[in-house]
Scaffold this motif. Structure first.
Motif, short mmCIF file in Angstrom:
data_model
loop_
_atom_site.label_atom_id
_atom_site.label_comp_id
_atom_site.label_asym_id
_atom_site.label_seq_id
_atom_site.Cartn_x
_atom_site.Cartn_y
_atom_site.Cartn_z
N GLY A 1 0.81 -1.21 0.00
CA GLY A 1 0.00 0.00 0.00
C GLY A 1 0.84 1.26 0.00
O GLY A 1 2.07 1.22 0.01
N ALA A 2 0.16 2.39 0.00
CA ALA A 2 0.86 3.67 0.04
C ALA A 2 1.27 4.00 1.46
O ALA A 2 0.64 3.58 2.43
CB ALA A 2 -0.05 4.76 -0.51
N VAL A 3 2.35 4.74 1.59
CA VAL A 3 2.79 5.26 2.88
C VAL A 3 2.52 6.76 2.90
O VAL A 3 2.19 7.36 1.87
CB VAL A 3 4.28 4.98 3.13
N ASP A 4 2.63 7.36 4.06
CA ASP A 4 2.43 8.80 4.17
C ASP A 4 3.52 9.52 3.37
O ASP A 4 4.71 9.34 3.63
CB ASP A 4 2.48 9.23 5.63
N GLN A 5 3.11 10.32 2.37
CA GLN A 5 4.08 10.94 1.49
C GLN A 5 4.97 11.94 2.21
O GLN A 5 6.17 12.03 1.95
CB GLN A 5 3.36 11.65 0.33
N ASN A 6 4.42 12.70 3.16
CA ASN A 6 5.24 13.66 3.90
C ASN A 6 6.30 12.94 4.73
O ASN A 6 7.45 13.40 4.82
CB ASN A 6 4.36 14.51 4.81
N ALA A 7 5.91 11.82 5.34
CA ALA A 7 6.88 11.05 6.12
C ALA A 7 7.95 10.45 5.22
O ALA A 7 9.13 10.39 5.59
CB ALA A 7 6.16 9.96 6.92
N LEU A 8 7.56 10.00 4.03
CA LEU A 8 8.54 9.45 3.09
C LEU A 8 9.48 10.55 2.61
O LEU A 8 10.69 10.33 2.49
CB LEU A 8 7.83 8.81 1.90
N ASN A 9 8.95 11.74 2.33
CA ASN A 9 9.81 12.86 1.94
C ASN A 9 10.85 13.16 3.02
O ASN A 9 12.02 13.45 2.72
CB ASN A 9 8.97 14.11 1.69
N ASP A 10 10.42 13.08 4.27
CA ASP A 10 11.34 13.33 5.38
C ASP A 10 12.43 12.27 5.42
O ASP A 10 13.62 12.60 5.54
CB ASP A 10 10.54 13.32 6.69
N ALA A 11 12.04 11.00 5.33
CA ALA A 11 13.03 9.92 5.34
C ALA A 11 14.00 10.06 4.16
O ALA A 11 15.21 9.90 4.30
CB ALA A 11 12.33 8.57 5.30
#
Length: 313
Positions: free
Chosen positions: A81-91
């Motif tokens: 599934g999709a993950v939180d895009q803002n959290a992925l941008n941070d990582a």
């Protein structure tokens, strides 16, 4: 807001490299703020616990290499599934910022492994490409790293499960970037000079190309800097540095706007160059060597001038 956000991304990546406690990475002081306005700062919950480079690694390069090789070890690549895009941008920002200090082969190898892990998951390919655009290419990127971003674009464009309409913008970015990677010879292009004659620019001289708009304040500042810097302007006068100012996609009356540009510069307008060259801001600068290869590209006039002066023979 932007400077605050960039500062915290930078601190997070340094902490991850430095061997400090992970708790420091997640503290309110170093949390990535998506917004810095009333009623308060918004914090992003990390997707996983970010790793910390071992304390026995004593150099920033060694710590950066380690982080690039191990950052995604705890990430769940089996998640469909999709993950939180803002959290992925941070990582992604914490992973990618140390690329500035790491060995190039480590950077490219780490990128290849990451893309291999997400290649069969079109949702992840889309999300990671968005994160790569945010951190490596877009206006809020801390550093432009085109060779790495190209790899994500290629994965995106090649993925047969993603609709063509979703890939069109990224396909254009890929084409323009592959035309203009640092170290490559960019394509020739035609332009019209203020007298109405058609000319063709072909790489082969030490040249600073500025793609800009005479009406924009940053372009006027760049014109003043290049025209008044004694070292740079003397090399232009001696024919050791060629300056080419081009208006992409010109509007009617552009010829008059170039009337007060330095007579030793070559100026003009082109309605085709924006479909050939990567230019992600206005103005945007290219420095080409005498071998025709791109030495540097950026949105910074001081950097372009310094690179050109450095390469005068």
């Amino acid at each position: 807001m932007d400077s605050f956000l960039y500062f915290n991304r930078y601190i997070r990546s340094l902490v991850a490299c430095s061997g400090l406690a992970v708790a420091a990475v997640l503290s309110p002081l170093s949390g990535w703020a998506q917004e810095n306005s009333a009623p308060g700062i918004i914090y992003i919950e990390p997707l996983f616990e970010y790793p910390v480079a071992p304390e026995d690694l004593t150099t920033l390069e060694a710590k950066s290499d380690w982080l690039l090789q191990h950052f995604w070890d705890s990430f769940d690549f089996k998640n469909k599934g999709a993950v939180d895009q803002n959290a992925l941008n941070d990582a992604f920002s914490v992973w990618s910022n140390p690329m500035q200090w790491a060995d190039k082969e480590v950077v490219l190898g780490s990128t290849d492994r990451l893309i291999s892990n997400i290649a069969k998951n079109p949702t992840m390919v889309m999300q990671f490409t968005k994160a790569a655009e945010e951190n490596l290419y877009g206006p809020r990127a801390m550093a432009y790293i085109d060779e790495v971003y190209v790899k994500f674009l290629e994965a995106m464009v090649k993925n047969k499960k993603l609709p063509e309409a979703r890939k069109a913008r990224y396909a254009r970015q890929l084409r323009l970037l592959k035309n203009t990677l640092v170290g490559s010879i960019p394509p020739s292009f035609k332009f019209q000079n203020p007298s109405g004659a058609t000319e063709t620019f072909r790489p082969g001289l030490l040249t600073v190309i500025e793609f800009g708009d005479p009406g924009c304040s940053d372009c006027r500042h760049a014109k003043l800097k290049m025209d008044t810097d004694l070292t740079f302007s003397s090399f232009v006068e001696k024919g050791k540095i060629n300056v080419l100012f081009i208006i992409p996609d010109p509007e009617e009356g552009w010829e008059q706007e170039l009337a007060d540009y330095p007579k030793l510069w070559h100026t003009g307008a082109s309605d085709e160059v924006s479909d050939i060259y990567d230019m992600r801001s206005t103005p945007y600068f290219y420095v080409l060597g005498t071998d025709g290869k791109i030495i540097d590209k950026s949105d910074n006039v001081e950097r372009a001038m310094a690179k050109a002066i450095e390469n005068v023979k």
